[in-house]
Write a protein that holds these residues in place. Structure first.
Motif, mmCIF file in Angstrom:
data_model
loop_
_atom_site.group_PDB
_atom_site.id
_atom_site.type_symbol
_atom_site.label_atom_id
_atom_site.label_comp_id
_atom_site.label_asym_id
_atom_site.label_seq_id
_atom_site.Cartn_x
_atom_site.Cartn_y
_atom_site.Cartn_z
ATOM 1 N N GLN A 201 -64.550 -10.849 -43.997
ATOM 2 C CA GLN A 201 -64.016 -12.020 -43.321
ATOM 3 C C GLN A 201 -65.061 -12.694 -42.441
ATOM 4 O O GLN A 201 -65.075 -13.919 -42.311
ATOM 5 C CB GLN A 201 -62.774 -11.669 -42.507
ATOM 6 C CG GLN A 201 -62.996 -10.899 -41.223
ATOM 7 C CD GLN A 201 -61.702 -10.775 -40.413
ATOM 8 O OE1 GLN A 201 -60.616 -11.125 -40.866
ATOM 9 N NE2 GLN A 201 -61.820 -10.269 -39.198
ATOM 10 N N LEU A 233 -56.930 -16.534 -47.228
ATOM 11 C CA LEU A 233 -56.938 -15.529 -46.170
ATOM 12 C C LEU A 233 -57.149 -16.126 -44.791
ATOM 13 O O LEU A 233 -56.515 -15.724 -43.827
ATOM 14 C CB LEU A 233 -58.031 -14.492 -46.433
ATOM 15 C CG LEU A 233 -58.167 -13.403 -45.364
ATOM 16 C CD1 LEU A 233 -56.901 -12.549 -45.312
ATOM 17 C CD2 LEU A 233 -59.371 -12.515 -45.644
ATOM 18 N N LEU A 234 -58.043 -17.100 -44.672
ATOM 19 C CA LEU A 234 -58.437 -17.600 -43.357
ATOM 20 C C LEU A 234 -57.786 -18.940 -43.022
ATOM 21 O O LEU A 234 -57.784 -19.874 -43.823
ATOM 22 C CB LEU A 234 -59.963 -17.741 -43.280
ATOM 23 C CG LEU A 234 -60.771 -16.459 -43.442
ATOM 24 C CD1 LEU A 234 -62.257 -16.760 -43.324
ATOM 25 C CD2 LEU A 234 -60.365 -15.402 -42.419
ATOM 26 N N ASN A 272 -57.986 -14.762 -39.376
ATOM 27 C CA ASN A 272 -57.342 -14.035 -40.465
ATOM 28 C C ASN A 272 -55.827 -14.222 -40.353
ATOM 29 O O ASN A 272 -55.227 -13.901 -39.327
ATOM 30 C CB ASN A 272 -57.702 -12.546 -40.381
ATOM 31 C CG ASN A 272 -57.218 -11.747 -41.568
ATOM 32 O OD1 ASN A 272 -56.073 -11.858 -41.983
ATOM 33 N ND2 ASN A 272 -58.104 -10.920 -42.106
#
Length: 302
Positions: A201, A233-234, A272
């Protein structure tokens, strides 16, 4: 989640295979060359609490089974096993001398990579040493210093890692930060899974931050920019702070345009979506230079 990690997993798996070959033949007989062996053999961890972390590590190639095909999740992990996994996740290729291990020692190649990466700082080298929580936590902080900085002051390595959320506290009824407790291979798999995901990440956060940075333009008295589309995801967020005290927010794929003279500060943030952990945080305070300052969350919070 696993699909998102696929590309990075391939490269680190190859590093893991190399490390496995280097360590093959050690006194604890671990990490065969077939680091990417079939995952269906789960005879000794199918019902283990660390199952998902073990499967992730085996799939990505930064942890390994024993030659008999078992993982032995409740067996106490040794220093060389944990060091090998940290080296694999970091993707270290360069080396530095480790005079404590003689030429030809089965773990020398891995320890030389770890030395180069700073993983062995203030660590007594003993490949066969059974690790305690404090010893494992120290290795983690050494390995992750380039990404998250140094541990929080006033804590042992164990206390700091438990507080950060990457190590389980002691069982109920015992002091929470017991440093002397053993670390099992299952425990290690859970810690290493956090590191793998965090590295991924952080790399993605840096990528999107760079894309946003390239989009910023200061021309004809106007400041323009675009928030990257991002991924699943982000969550990406840009805030524009104006000199009259207003704040304007923009999310994934958003665009903005402001008179340059009205802008006081800009922030770019990548979070996240699953656990709200910080993947990137940058601030711009110098205009029209567009110089940015990296404020991505560190272990030691100000």
């Amino acid at each position: 989640m696993k699909i998102l990690w696929k590309g990075l997993g391939t490269s680190l798996m190859m590093v893991g295979i190399t490390i496995g070959q280097t360590l093959w033949g050690g006194t604890w007989g671990v990490y065969p060359a077939a680091a990417a062996q079939p995952l269906q053999t789960m005879s000794d961890f199918a019902a283990h609490p660390a199952k998902e972390s073990i499967l992730l590590g085996l799939q990505k190639g930064y942890i390994w089974k024993y030659p008999d095909g078992r993982f032995y999740p409740d067996k106490q992990i040794v220093q060389s096993q944990f060091v090998a996994s940290l080296v694999a996740i970091r993707g270290v290729k360069e080396t530095a001398p480790v005079p404590e291990l003689p030429v030809g020692h089965w773990a020398k190649g891995t320890y030389e990579r770890a030395q180069k990466a700073g993983i062995l700082a203030d660590v007594k080298i003993d490949p066969n040493k059974l690790l305690t929580k404090e010893e494992a936590a120290q290795l983690v902080f050494n390995a992750w210093k380039p990404y998250r900085g140094v541990k929080m002051k006033g804590y042992t390595h164990t206390g700091a890692l438990i507080t950060w959320g990457w190590m389980d506290p002691a069982p109920a009824g015992q002091p929470k930060f017991r440093e002397d407790l053993p670390v099992s291979r299952g425990d290690a798999a859970k810690i290493l899974a956090y590191l793998w995901k965090d590295k991924w990440q952080l790399e993605m956060g840096a990528k999107w931050a760079e894309e946003f940075h390239r989009s910023l333009k200061s021309t004809n008295g106007m400041l323009t920019g675009e928030v990257p589309k991002g991924d699943n995801l982000l969550y990406l967020n840009v805030k524009v702070y104006t000199k009259d005290g207003k704040v304007f927010g923009y999310e994934n794929n958003g665009e903005f345009r402001f008179p340059l003279s009205s802008v006081k500060e800009i922030s770019f943030m990548a979070i996240n979506k699953i656990d709200s952990s910080n993947a990137a945080l940058y601030f711009y305070t110098q205009f029209p230079k567009l110089t940015r300052e990296n404020k991505t969350i560190q272990f030691s919070r100000p």
